[in-house]
Design an enzyme around this catalytic site. Structure first.
Site, PDB file in Angstrom:
ATOM      1  N   LYS A  95       1.888   6.695   2.543  1.00  0.00           N
ATOM      2  CA  LYS A  95       2.284   5.312   2.114  1.00  0.00           C
ATOM      3  C   LYS A  95       3.467   5.177   3.304  1.00  0.00           C
ATOM      4  O   LYS A  95       4.252   5.842   3.415  1.00  0.00           O
ATOM      5  CB  LYS A  95       2.765   5.275   0.950  1.00  0.00           C
ATOM      6  CG  LYS A  95       3.239   3.918   0.692  1.00  0.00           C
ATOM      7  CD  LYS A  95       3.665   3.485  -0.958  1.00  0.00           C
ATOM      8  CE  LYS A  95       2.364   3.595  -1.766  1.00  0.00           C
ATOM      9  NZ  LYS A  95       2.763   3.384  -3.155  1.00  0.00           N
ATOM     10  N   GLU A 101     -13.832  11.484 -10.839  1.00  0.00           N
ATOM     11  CA  GLU A 101     -15.340  11.686 -11.527  1.00  0.00           C
ATOM     12  C   GLU A 101     -15.472  12.878 -12.536  1.00  0.00           C
ATOM     13  O   GLU A 101     -16.113  12.671 -13.435  1.00  0.00           O
ATOM     14  CB  GLU A 101     -16.406  12.237 -10.471  1.00  0.00           C
ATOM     15  CG  GLU A 101     -16.677  11.122  -9.441  1.00  0.00           C
ATOM     16  CD  GLU A 101     -17.605  11.234  -8.371  1.00  0.00           C
ATOM     17  OE1 GLU A 101     -18.039  12.619  -8.684  1.00  0.00           O
ATOM     18  OE2 GLU A 101     -17.867  10.414  -7.686  1.00  0.00           O
TER      19      GLU A 101
END
Length: 685
Positions: free
Chosen positions: A39, A143
């Site tokens: 970031k 997932e």
């Protein structure tokens, strides 16, 4: 930026998101050869010392958190005026995306996610960190169902120019606590309110408060009571409805006081949905609006409307500094439409109300939110050194300051404040963080952060500190390399007594799925046949020539193999087996015998010789006669044939019998008397 290397380590690969304050890049750590998220603070903020200071300070604080439900901060730094934070890279979707795709989630799923988010908040709160921006956009779900909370404590700033554009102010408004909306003092309970909003949205598919601007939404947080989620989704149990309403209480005193409390109730509901949850917000469910202050709000749409179409992260990954989605109108529900339809207001009242709301919006937006983001009024830090930590915290929090408690081994009584940072009498703004160094008493040790350390390093470190290794568990992890620590208990920076045990969970690396294959038995097949059969079964072959064949039929045939039958392997793994096959057949050499030896033997002797040596001898006519010659007087193999010639055997003469009749005389001849003959002597001439 693409291709730039920060810290001589992190190579920027692609930009994966952009927020109001920063860009997020997918990068590769060249040292550990793994993906990370970087970031980077935008250029327009790089000269704002306060923003840069908070950016780094908060990132450093988060780096000390150790929890499987927190997106780990791995590094922080500055290079060439580029301020950056390095975090673990998480492959997954935001909870906001999942809600958009599926709508209301099954309440069991919402409870499971809620527990994990609450555990992440509990970990942060123990370290003195308030998230301040809990929302589905900052919750990642992989997932595999792993839940990760991101954007912990990253300071957000908002200046007057931002306030002027109210439609782009803080997409987080849907998840604000009332105290955030008012710009007053906030503590850990503000995160629990936001978590209540997240739970509400998970089980209903909509946010409890909506409006045509962030200010409108903020006012609703302050004034209005949400429609109970069970009124929207009848499938959720009453217990979960009560829990959510309690978490969303306007007054922090009536909410859950700690993340641990809300975790406990969620666990109870998970085990027994019919459990009773104590809720101080159990009011008449038909009473949707409660006036908290005498502020007139026009166009009172129903609280629960469809979520803004674009109410999501600008980043889609890790950060949500601003949303530009607050311009869409709300969709009113039918009951509220009916109410509005029956209430006719004069144009003058509507105009007056509109003016009041605009004034309220400007006041809240400019003063309240700016105060929340920039720290509020100046206060002087009192001298609390030597006091009990509970008393010190009470004084500091009463001044609107946040307290970070750090324990240090000392000969002072346990729980006594040793130091204050910033120093006593320093002037700071309300909302600032004050670090109290508290005596842990003698023998107290601060537990290190073992994240990404291997087990041997953990053992050495614990031994050097006088601590012991407790249980060692193993879990699969997609992000933590095999053999490194995923989590620990007690957490990093917790103070414990000497000799205490520290439990760790070690990564088993990425989980590799297995499959079962069947390897055919190819014994007795030719090498080529065996190769073909095994290739069809997905098995490689390594043929090895073995012992010689014992017959012509065995030559070139497989007589053994290294593996056959059922075999469990890693999915996609290449399997090769060894097969052994017979070599060429070599006809054995038969013994030979000298047939010349037969000469001079009697027939009986010749027969015995032939039987013994397995040679066919023909021409023997008598057992007593002797062999005169042989057809092949040389060497003859067993099984061969020769013929012999036998000597003639002399027969003895037969004696003449006496008184044999005389032969008749010829006619016309006179018979002569026959003279007797002497018998012949027998014997050899």
């Amino acid at each position: 930026m693409i291709g730039k290397i920060l810290g001589n380590r992190y190579e920027l690969l692609q930009c994966v998101g952009e927020g109001g304050m920063s860009f997020v890049y997918k990068a590769r750590c060249r040292k550990l050869n793994r993906f990370v998220a970087v970031k980077i603070l935008k250029d327009e903020f790089k000269n704002n010392e306060e923003i840069v200071r908070r950016f780094k300070k908060e990132a450093t604080a988060i780096a000390n958190l150790s929890n499987p439900n927190v997106v780990n901060v791995l590094d922080v730094g500055t290079q060439d005026d580029i301020n950056y934070i390095v975090m673990e890279y998480v492959e997954g979707k935001t909870l906001k995306d999942i809600i958009k795709e599926k709508g209301a989630l099954p309440y069991e799923v919402a409870i499971s996610i809620g527990i994990k988010v609450a555990k992440a908040l509990e970990c942060a709160h123990k370290s003195g960190i308030i998230h301040r921006d809990v929302k589905p956009q900052n919750i990642l779900v992989t997932e595999e169902g792993v839940v990760k909370v991101t954007d912990f404590g990253i300071a957000k700033s908002m200046d007057s120019s931002t306030i002027a554009h109210t439609n782009s102010v803080m997409g987080s408004a849907h998840y604000f606590s009332p105290e955030q909306a008012k710009g007053t003092y906030t503590d850990y309970r503000t995160d629990l309110y936001s978590l209540g909003i997240v739970l509400y949205e998970m089980v209903t598919g909509v946010v409890p408060f909506n409006g045509d601007s962030p200010v409108t939404v903020a006012v609703k947080h302050i004034q209005e009571k949400a429609i109970p989620p069970k009124n929207i989704n009848q499938n959720i149990p009453n217990s979960l409805n009560d829990l959510i309403m309690k978490a969303m209480e306007k007054d922090p005193v009536n909410r859950y006081q700690t993340a641990k409390e809300i975790i406990g109730d969620l666990e109870k509901i998970k085990k027994d949905p019919n459990v009773t949850i104590s809720s101080k917000s159990a009011e008449d469910e038909d009473q949707f609006t409660r006036v908290m202050s005498p502020v007139v709000v026009p166009n009172t749409e129903t609280n629960n409307s469809e979520p803004d179409e674009d109410d999501e992260d600008d980043d889609e990954y890790y950060e949500d500094d601003e949303d530009e989605d607050e311009e869409e109108n709300n969709i009113q529900t039918k009951p509220q439409k009916a109410i509005n339809k029956n209430k006719k207001k004069s144009p003058i009242l509507i105009i007056i109300a509109t003016i009041l709301v605009v004034a309220l919006g400007i006041t809240l937006g400019f003063l309240g939110m700016k105060k929340f983001m920039e720290g509020g009024k100046d206060v002087k830090i009192p001298n609390v050194v030597g006091e009990k930590v509970e008393d010190a915290k009470s004084k500091l929090e009463g001044l609107g300051l946040k307290v970070l408690e750090v324990t240090e081994e000392s000969d002072q009584e346990k729980g006594i404040v040793l130091k204050v940072d910033p120093n006593v009498d320093s002037t700071v703004k309300t909302g600032s963080e004050v670090k109290l160094t508290v005596s842990g008493g003698e023998g107290q040790i601060k537990v290190p952060n073992f994240a990404e350390m291997n087990l041997d390093s953990v053992k050495r470190t614990l031994k050097s500190l006088g601590l012991e290794l407790g249980s060692v568990d193993e879990e699969y992890s997609d992000s933590v390399p095999r053999g490194e620590v995923i989590s620990q208990s007690p957490n990093a920076n917790e103070s414990v007594d000497k000799g205490s045990k520290v439990n760790v969970t070690i990564s088993k690396g990425k989980e590799i799925k297995s499959e079962t294959i069947n390897i055919p038995d190819v014994s007795g097949k030719s090498v080529e046949e065996a190769k073909s059969i095994l290739a069809n079964a997905g098995v490689g072959v390594n043929p090895v020539k073995g012992e010689a064949a014992k017959s012509e039929g065995e030559a070139g045939k497989v007589y053994s193999q290294s593996q056959s039958g059922s075999l469990t392997i890693k999915q996609g793994e290449k399997v090769t087996i060894t097969i052994n096959y017979y070599g060429d057949y070599v006809k054995p050499e038969k013994p030979k015998h000298n047939a010349g030896e037969l000469v001079g033997m009697t027939g009986a002797q010749a027969k015995a010789w032939a039987s013994k040596n397995k040679i066919n001898v023909s021409g023997i006519t008598s057992d007593t006669a002797k062999v005169k010659s042989v057809s092949n007087s040389g060497e003859v193999e067993e099984g061969g044939s020769v013929s012999v010639t036998m000597e003639e055997e002399k027969k003895p003469e037969q004696p003449t019998q006496p008184n044999q009749p005389t032969q008749p005389t010829q006619p016309n001849q006179q018979a002569q008397p026959e003279q007797p003959k002497q018998p012949e002597q027998s014997g050899n001439n």
